[in-house]
Scaffold this active site. Structure first.
Site, mmCIF file in Angstrom:
data_model
loop_
_atom_site.group_PDB
_atom_site.id
_atom_site.type_symbol
_atom_site.label_atom_id
_atom_site.label_comp_id
_atom_site.label_asym_id
_atom_site.label_seq_id
_atom_site.Cartn_x
_atom_site.Cartn_y
_atom_site.Cartn_z
ATOM 1 N N LYS A 162 -9.308 1.955 10.775
ATOM 2 C CA LYS A 162 -9.440 1.726 9.333
ATOM 3 C C LYS A 162 -9.260 0.225 9.079
ATOM 4 O O LYS A 162 -8.141 -0.273 9.024
ATOM 5 C CB LYS A 162 -8.409 2.540 8.556
ATOM 6 N N ASP A 216 -8.961 -3.332 7.387
ATOM 7 C CA ASP A 216 -8.318 -3.754 6.142
ATOM 8 C C ASP A 216 -9.115 -4.895 5.528
ATOM 9 O O ASP A 216 -8.846 -6.072 5.766
ATOM 10 C CB ASP A 216 -6.878 -4.195 6.426
ATOM 11 N N LYS A 219 -12.992 11.743 10.722
ATOM 12 C CA LYS A 219 -14.132 12.378 10.050
ATOM 13 C C LYS A 219 -14.615 13.573 10.863
ATOM 14 O O LYS A 219 -14.597 13.537 12.104
ATOM 15 C CB LYS A 219 -15.304 11.384 9.927
ATOM 16 N N CYS A 250 13.916 -34.544 -2.911
ATOM 17 C CA CYS A 250 13.088 -34.426 -1.707
ATOM 18 C C CYS A 250 13.956 -34.598 -0.462
ATOM 19 O O CYS A 250 14.698 -35.589 -0.358
ATOM 20 C CB CYS A 250 11.983 -35.482 -1.726
ATOM 21 N N ASP A 308 0.794 4.209 -2.698
ATOM 22 C CA ASP A 308 0.442 5.581 -2.299
ATOM 23 C C ASP A 308 1.532 6.580 -2.667
ATOM 24 O O ASP A 308 1.242 7.714 -3.068
ATOM 25 C CB ASP A 308 0.159 5.633 -0.792
ATOM 26 N N ASP A 366 0.837 -1.208 0.000
ATOM 27 C CA ASP A 366 0.000 0.000 0.000
ATOM 28 C C ASP A 366 0.869 1.253 0.000
ATOM 29 O O ASP A 366 0.560 2.240 -0.681
ATOM 30 C CB ASP A 366 -0.908 0.017 1.238
ATOM 31 N N TYR A 367 1.943 1.209 0.767
ATOM 32 C CA TYR A 367 2.818 2.389 0.870
ATOM 33 C C TYR A 367 3.459 2.711 -0.480
ATOM 34 O O TYR A 367 3.486 3.873 -0.910
ATOM 35 C CB TYR A 367 3.894 2.147 1.933
ATOM 36 N N TYR A 384 -19.937 1.431 9.539
ATOM 37 C CA TYR A 384 -19.370 2.668 10.091
ATOM 38 C C TYR A 384 -19.890 3.963 9.467
ATOM 39 O O TYR A 384 -19.381 5.030 9.777
ATOM 40 C CB TYR A 384 -17.844 2.644 9.986
ATOM 41 N N LYS A 418 -2.500 6.393 7.534
ATOM 42 C CA LYS A 418 -2.142 4.984 7.355
ATOM 43 C C LYS A 418 -0.815 4.676 8.050
ATOM 44 O O LYS A 418 0.134 5.454 7.977
ATOM 45 C CB LYS A 418 -2.066 4.642 5.863
ATOM 46 N N CYS A 436 7.266 -33.333 -4.584
ATOM 47 C CA CYS A 436 7.829 -34.677 -4.498
ATOM 48 C C CYS A 436 6.770 -35.638 -5.018
ATOM 49 O O CYS A 436 5.677 -35.735 -4.434
ATOM 50 C CB CYS A 436 8.191 -35.025 -3.055
ATOM 51 N N GLU A 482 -11.846 6.627 13.986
ATOM 52 C CA GLU A 482 -12.263 5.231 13.803
ATOM 53 C C GLU A 482 -11.084 4.407 13.305
ATOM 54 O O GLU A 482 -10.191 4.922 12.640
ATOM 55 C CB GLU A 482 -13.394 5.143 12.771
ATOM 56 N N CYS A 519 12.701 -38.104 1.338
ATOM 57 C CA CYS A 519 12.817 -39.450 0.766
ATOM 58 C C CYS A 519 13.814 -39.546 -0.378
ATOM 59 O O CYS A 519 14.058 -40.646 -0.898
ATOM 60 C CB CYS A 519 11.444 -39.954 0.312
ATOM 61 N N GLU A 546 -17.198 -2.417 6.275
ATOM 62 C CA GLU A 546 -16.067 -3.183 5.754
ATOM 63 C C GLU A 546 -16.249 -4.658 6.092
ATOM 64 O O GLU A 546 -16.446 -5.026 7.262
ATOM 65 C CB GLU A 546 -14.769 -2.676 6.393
ATOM 66 N N CYS A 588 6.626 -41.132 0.726
ATOM 67 C CA CYS A 588 7.384 -40.029 1.323
ATOM 68 C C CYS A 588 6.800 -39.773 2.717
ATOM 69 O O CYS A 588 5.594 -39.532 2.850
ATOM 70 C CB CYS A 588 7.242 -38.789 0.437
#
Length: 667
Positions: free
Chosen positions: A115, A117, A288, A406, A38, A34-35, A225, A312, A424, A113, A409, A173, A430
């Protein structure tokens, strides 16, 4: 930069952002954080502001991210569903506060509030009943996911008597709790299915599943919300949300009023640490303006309200030392590289290990033994290595190479075309795969052999009492009671529960075999269609693909399983021990609905959603979720969706009520 360079840079950023928007909103498979997104968006905003001659109404800076999916009906939002402006910077938050004060003076309140995800949703209620659930879409219109949302138990379908408006929208959300996400990923891994990177991706993928019965299997929840209506009960956002809680909505109790920006910052600083104790993911704080009259006065930009902003949190990152890389073999044979790290404290826990997923990730990181690495928690849950500090790399460091055999085995590993993982192929001998098959076989949703557990299975394998699944049915009490921690009583209980498992229906026996991609739902569909495991074993790829919702991937996996001589003998032996190899119990109660494709919509008095589906199938019909020209009947209950009725009428589909349906199945 020259003008042409600036123009080219703007176009390049737009293309990249459009690409990442599509991955995030539609595919639910983001490639960047996200960073990073943004910061890219902010760079584009600054360039466009300095060079208005390159303005474009379709630029990502002026559009809401679009999550619409062509498989769903589009619905116009009654009120635009915009996104929020965001910042990672406290000074920018104070700048926001100054802009608000220029319009409002000092006599107003903020509401803070969490946020969440997850995935934004807008719920419409008419006369107290849920009538529509719509995704954000492009802000003007979104996808109708009403049937899927109805499976989320925390969302009320009908409100009790109250002073709510005849028509209103409430927004929130949809999310997936951390613990439920991890449990679901573990189940998917055991069944050979692709796991999700984080709860947000899992939620987005779940809400866009075509069949609501599949959505019901996902552990989704929802917080509400924001309330919208022409005749709201209160004059402030906070008051309205308290009212919504009284009406029966799940409103977060973490919502808090703040008189000034300093109080807002205190709230932000508190949750930056406290968020790690929450049972769900948040990626920031939403601020808000509380007073609705002031919200209206402040207004909107093209894509976001001027009276709200989100702060954020950056994903926490830590630097540590790579000690070694292990390669683990799962139940399905998938080999996963795991990094062993010097312990480092990150996002509330001490991280010692991180999955490297597959060979491609190791190559992309250019990972070397002894590297200093940067670790983040994907979705704040699963640790992952995001980068390597190459300046600190030891001079004699060798690249991390993916193994070719593997580790359990010694069998040569394979990588199938189109898949990222190595496997494998020695699935029956195995050790981890062998143990995994038994653990899956005895599980509650498979054979439900409740007196056996993973430790006991491991003990049986160690003592050579069992090698393949049918060996369980040859066990004797006197063999078991001699083992460590097991006595006569435990031995009798184990033998009794093994014998009881012989009554488990064919669909669960099929699921218990552990065929890759054959989960519970697929096993039920196959049991209804083929009626016996022998019939299924003899089916061609073409016959398998002809079954509803069985694609080539599943068909090839089934064919591969039954083309293996060892597996054929294993299934024959299970049949000889008395397990249910035919679907006798799945025969229709009557042929009243034989071959009919039926859509049920609205509230039914005699059936829940699952019960009506089972009833249709029990009488020979097929329950489908959407109306098309192939639909035979639309069963319309109370408050049936107008879109489905309109579609049925346009396609000439017969519409019946519940009374007519009851008459049909009683014949």
């Amino acid at each position: 930069m020259s003008t042409s360079d600036i123009k080219e840079k703007i176009y390049e950023l737009r293309e990249q952002l459009h690409h990442h928007n599509h991955l995030y909103y539609v595919k639910s498979t983001p490639e960047i954080t996200d960073y990073e997104y943004d910061m890219m968006l902010k760079e584009l905003e600054q360039l466009e502001k300095a060079h208005p001659e390159f303005a474009d109404t379709n630029s990502p800076t002026s559009r809401v991210g679009d999550d619409r999916d062509q498989r769903f009906e589009e619905v116009q939002h009654q009120y635009p569903m915009l996104s929020l402006a965001n910042t990672y910077n406290e000074q920018e938050l104070r700048d926001f506060d100054n802009r608000v004060r220029k319009v409002a003076g000092n006599d107003f309140t903020y509401v803070c509030e969490l946020k969440f995800d997850g995935v934004s949703i807008s719920l419409r209620y008419e006369k107290g009943r849920l009538s529509k659930a719509v995704t954000r879409g492009d802000g003007a219109q979104g996808d109708d996911v009403t049937e899927n949302v109805k499976t989320i138990k925390s969302i009320p379908l009908k409100l009790s008597d109250g002073d709510y408006p005849d028509f209103f929208e409430i927004r929130g959300e949809i999310y997936m709790p951390k613990s439920k996400f991890l449990e679901m990923n573990e189940r998917r891994e055991q069944q050979g299915e692709k796991t999700f990177a984080n709860p947000r991706n899992a939620t987005a993928g779940s809400i866009k599943l075509i069949h609501s019965s599949a959505v019901a299997q996902r552990p989704l929840d929802c917080f509400l919300y924001y309330l919208m209506a022409d005749d709201l009960p209160g004059s402030s956002h906070f008051e309205n949300m308290q009212k919504a809680a009284q009406w029966g909505f799940r409103v977060p109790d973490t919502m808090q009023r703040a008189k000034n920006i300093d109080t807002v910052l205190e709230y932000i600083h508190h949750w930056e640490t406290a968020r790690h104790e929450l049972p769900y993911e948040i990626d920031g704080i939403v601020i808000k303006v509380d007073e609705l009259e002031l919200q209206e006065k402040l207004g909107f930009t093209a894509k976001s309200p001027r009276w709200a902003i989100s702060y954020k949190y950056k994903a926490e990152q830590a630097s540590t030392h790579l000690k070694s890389v292990d390669f683990q073999v799962g139940r399905t044979g998938a080999v996963t590289p795991v990094a062993n790290l010097e312990p480092v404290f990150l996002a509330g826990t001490t991280v010692k290990r991180a999955s490297l997923h597959n060979q491609d990730i190791i190559k992309k990181l250019d990972l070397h033994h002894g590297d200093t690495v940067f670790v983040e928690k994907g979705g704040e849950i699963i640790p992952k290595i995001t980068a390597v500090d190459k300046e600190k790399r030891p001079k004699d460091a060798n690249p991390v190479e993916f193994i070719t055999q593997c580790p359990e085995c010694g069998t040569q590993l394979i990588r199938k075309e189109g898949e990222a993982a190595h496997f494998c192929p020695n699935e029956n001998h195995c050790p981890p795969q062998q143990k995994g098959k038994f653990v899956h076989f005895i599980s509650r949703k498979a054979m439900n052999i409740e007196w056996l557990g993973e430790e006991t299975i491991q003990l049986f394998l160690k003592e050579n009492l069992i090698e393949t699944l049918p060996d369980l049915y040859e066990l004797k009490a006197h063999d078991i009671e001699k083992l460590e921690r097991l006595g006569s009583k435990s031995a009798q209980n184990i033998i009794q529960s093994i014998q009881s498992s012989k009554s488990v229906p064919m669909s669960r026996v099929l699921y218990a075999l552990g065929i890759r991609f054959v989960g519970e739902t697929v096993a039920k569909k196959l049991a209804r269609h083929f009626k016996s495991i022998q019939e299924l074993a003899n089916a061609t790829t073409e016959e398998l693909v002809a079954v509803d919702e069985i694609g080539e991937k599943i068909a090839f996996s089934i064919r591969k399983y039954f083309d293996n001589d060892e597996n054929k003998k294993l299934v024959e032996r299970l049949g000889e021990y008395g397990l249910q190899m035919t679907a006798a119990n799945d025969k229709p109660k009557s042929g009243a609905l034989d071959g009919l494709k039926i859509v049920a919509t609205g509230k039914l008095n005699n059936f829940t959603r699952d019960e009506i589906k089972e009833t249709i199938e029990a009488h020979g019909g097929k329950a489908v979720s959407s109306v098309s020209s192939q639909t035979d009947l639309l069963l319309a209950g109370e408050n049936a969706g107008s879109s489905k009725i309109n579609k049925a009428q346009a396609a000439g589909v017969r519409i019946i009520d519940e009374a007519e349906f009851m008459k049909l199945i009683s014949k």
